[in-house]
Design an enzyme around this catalytic site. Structure first.
Site, PDB file in Angstrom:
ATOM      1  N   ARG A  79      68.558 139.696  68.075  1.00 16.66           N
ATOM      2  CA  ARG A  79      67.293 139.848  67.344  1.00 16.66           C
ATOM      3  C   ARG A  79      67.086 138.796  66.255  1.00 16.66           C
ATOM      4  O   ARG A  79      66.038 138.137  66.199  1.00 16.66           O
ATOM      5  CB  ARG A  79      67.209 141.237  66.672  1.00 16.66           C
ATOM      6  CG  ARG A  79      66.753 142.315  67.584  1.00 16.66           C
ATOM      7  CD  ARG A  79      67.491 143.590  67.273  1.00 16.66           C
ATOM      8  NE  ARG A  79      68.889 143.413  67.609  1.00 16.66           N
ATOM      9  CZ  ARG A  79      69.395 143.653  68.818  1.00 16.66           C
ATOM     10  NH1 ARG A  79      68.633 144.129  69.755  1.00 16.66           N
ATOM     11  NH2 ARG A  79      70.668 143.417  69.095  1.00 16.66           N
ATOM     12  N   THR A  80      68.063 138.644  65.373  1.00 12.54           N
ATOM     13  CA  THR A  80      67.835 137.779  64.210  1.00 12.54           C
ATOM     14  C   THR A  80      67.664 136.338  64.657  1.00 12.54           C
ATOM     15  O   THR A  80      66.735 135.637  64.237  1.00 12.54           O
ATOM     16  CB  THR A  80      69.018 137.910  63.229  1.00 12.54           C
ATOM     17  OG1 THR A  80      69.313 139.288  63.063  1.00 12.54           O
ATOM     18  CG2 THR A  80      68.693 137.285  61.887  1.00 12.54           C
ATOM     19  N   LYS A 117      86.428 121.163  64.900  1.00 11.92           N
ATOM     20  CA  LYS A 117      87.393 120.100  64.576  1.00 11.92           C
ATOM     21  C   LYS A 117      87.901 120.243  63.155  1.00 11.92           C
ATOM     22  O   LYS A 117      88.592 119.361  62.645  1.00 11.92           O
ATOM     23  CB  LYS A 117      86.717 118.730  64.725  1.00 11.92           C
ATOM     24  CG  LYS A 117      86.159 118.451  66.094  1.00 11.92           C
ATOM     25  CD  LYS A 117      85.422 117.115  66.060  1.00 11.92           C
ATOM     26  CE  LYS A 117      84.432 117.000  67.205  1.00 11.92           C
ATOM     27  NZ  LYS A 117      83.455 115.936  66.969  1.00 11.92           N
ATOM     28  N   ARG A 132      73.910 132.640  59.889  1.00 10.21           N
ATOM     29  CA  ARG A 132      74.728 133.855  59.942  1.00 10.21           C
ATOM     30  C   ARG A 132      76.181 133.429  59.985  1.00 10.21           C
ATOM     31  O   ARG A 132      76.538 132.482  60.706  1.00 10.21           O
ATOM     32  CB  ARG A 132      74.400 134.704  61.166  1.00 10.21           C
ATOM     33  CG  ARG A 132      75.379 135.849  61.353  1.00 10.21           C
ATOM     34  CD  ARG A 132      74.980 136.792  62.440  1.00 10.21           C
ATOM     35  NE  ARG A 132      73.813 137.572  62.065  1.00 10.21           N
ATOM     36  CZ  ARG A 132      73.292 138.547  62.814  1.00 10.21           C
ATOM     37  NH1 ARG A 132      73.855 138.870  63.969  1.00 10.21           N
ATOM     38  NH2 ARG A 132      72.237 139.222  62.420  1.00 10.21           N
ATOM     39  N   HIS A 152      72.237 141.584  54.617  1.00  9.85           N
ATOM     40  CA  HIS A 152      71.396 141.101  55.715  1.00  9.85           C
ATOM     41  C   HIS A 152      69.942 141.212  55.236  1.00  9.85           C
ATOM     42  O   HIS A 152      69.174 142.073  55.689  1.00  9.85           O
ATOM     43  CB  HIS A 152      71.646 141.959  56.957  1.00  9.85           C
ATOM     44  CG  HIS A 152      71.110 141.402  58.242  1.00  9.85           C
ATOM     45  ND1 HIS A 152      70.208 140.344  58.296  1.00  9.85           N
ATOM     46  CD2 HIS A 152      71.327 141.780  59.537  1.00  9.85           C
ATOM     47  CE1 HIS A 152      69.908 140.099  59.574  1.00  9.85           C
ATOM     48  NE2 HIS A 152      70.576 140.951  60.339  1.00  9.85           N
TER      49      HIS A 152
HETATM   50  N1   CP Z   1      69.746 143.635  63.669  1.00  9.21           N
HETATM   51  C1   CP Z   1      70.447 142.515  63.955  1.00  9.21           C
HETATM   52  O1   CP Z   1      70.905 141.810  63.038  1.00  9.21           O
HETATM   53  O2   CP Z   1      70.609 142.289  65.275  1.00  9.21           O
HETATM   54  P1   CP Z   1      71.343 141.000  65.888  1.00  9.21           P
HETATM   55  O3   CP Z   1      72.806 141.099  65.522  1.00  9.21           O
HETATM   56  O4   CP Z   1      71.087 141.065  67.342  1.00  9.21           O
HETATM   57  O5   CP Z   1      70.732 139.796  65.235  1.00  9.21           O
END
Ligand code: CP
Length: 354
Positions: free
Chosen positions: A51-52, A80, A101, A129
């Site tokens: 999703r993100t 590396k 992320r 998040h």
């Molecule tokens: N909700 C969420 O962060 O989903 P993903 O890990 O798929 O990005």
């Protein structure tokens, strides 16, 4: 705000402005097709995502911009041995906005210290998040019309679930919100979050039973037990499947309760719940794309500003083994005082003097 690292940096006024742009994007998407034309977004996913990652990428494409990046850090020179600082310096010289992320807590803050372009935290370990929270707030607004006077149940892995940390932080800024923190004792909300909620005079109660709590709730926010954050697999085996929302359990809930989930789900919501009108988690994921469009629009025309020099050298003070400061040697130890005492400014965990 130069970067989006911590949802606590977001004020209600800032949110209201962002949401109003999001509403307009949903209503008139064609008006925004060229809004970020010529803009390049870097998408750096050191951890898996559906999703993100995809909603950020499609958000930028729908604004007319373009995207590069990786979803497997082994495909970059990280494999590396390149440091996060050097990776970010390089990427910032090619991109206009960075979305990152990383599995280490505090990694987004650390990365932002080396970036001359806005950096957006797309999840840092079990810590925060913030853009999931923007997605969650959008969903509540779209479904309830306001964010106030709500009994919110946060259910599942409250220890490792970064989405619930960010959501509780954000909701504590809105009026008359009460939290029901539903988890097994071993997966309870971390001390730094409870201390934060206390410092804001926030109403909350810690409980273990979903069944007895569900009738009270306006919003039930289910979460997955975060298998990947467990050091000992046997500990995961003890708690897996501890909460499963079924149609049967939903019969005890209010007729207008929202069932939310950041997704992915494993088994914590039975698939037959998907048909219930209260289940809004797939719509929630779609709202994520629109609010990220509004966010990218805010950041995509920012000027490049070289970050202040970072003092390199001293070893980490943080006791959290997953804190970024224990994995990258370039970071100065930064701490600050809270009601809990001295905490690490990267991951928010309390410093215990050795
Ligand atoms: N909700 C969420 O962060 O989903 P993903 O890990 O798929 O990005």
């Amino acid at each position: 705000m130069r970067h989006l690292i911590d949802i606590n940096d977001v004020s209600v006024e800032w949110w209201n402005e962002l949401y109003s742009v999001c509403r307009d994007i949903i209503a008139h998407p064609e008006d925004y097709k060229e809004s970020c034309r010529g803009n390049v977004m870097a998408s750096l996913f050191f951890e898996p995502s559906t999703r993100t990652s995809f909603s950020f990428q499609t958000a930028m494409m729908r604004l007319g911009g373009s995207v590069f990046g990786f979803s497997d850090p082994n495909a970059s020179s990280r494999a590396k041995g390149e440091s996060l600082a050097d990776t970010i310096r390089m990427v910032a010289s090619y991109a206009d906005t960075i979305v990152m992320r990383n599995p280490r807590e505090g990694a987004a803050k650390a990365a932002s210290m080396f970036s001359e372009v806005p950096l957006i935290n797309a999840g840092d370990g079990g810590h925060m998040h913030p853009t999931q929270t923007l997605t969650d707030l959008t969903t509540i607004m779209e479904k309830r019309g306001k964010i106030e006077n709500l009994n919110v149940g946060l259910c599942g892995d409250l220890k490792n679930g970064r989405t619930v940390h960010s959501l509780a932080t954000a909701l504590s800024k809105f009026p008359k919100i009460s939290f029901y923190l539903i988890s097994p004792r071993d997966l309870a909300m971390p001390d730094y979050m409870l201390s934060f909620l206390k410092s804001r005079g926030q109403n909350y109660i810690e409980v273990t039973s979903l069944e007895s709590t569900i009738p009270q709730l306006d919003v039930l926010y289910m979460t997955r037990i975060q298998k990947e954050r467990f050091i000992d697999p046997l500990e995961y085996e003890k708690v897996k499947g501890v909460y499963i929302l079924t149609r049967n359990k939903l019969e005890r809930a209010r007729k207008d309760m929202l069932v939310m989930h950041p997704l992915p789900r494993v088994d914590e919501i039975a698939v037959d719940v998907d048909e219930d009108p209260r289940a809004v988690y797939f719509e929630q994921a779609r709202y994520g794309m629109f609010i990220r469009m509004a966010l990218l629009l805010k950041f995509c025309h920012e000027k490049r500003i070289p970050p202040p020099p970072v003092e390199i050298g001293s070893s980490s003070l943080c006791n959290n083994p997953n804190c970024i400061t224990n994995h990258e040697s370039f970071l100065p130890p930064l701490t600050h005082m809270t009601d809990m005492g001295e905490v690490c400014s990267y991951c928010d965990k309390r410093i215990i003097k050795r």
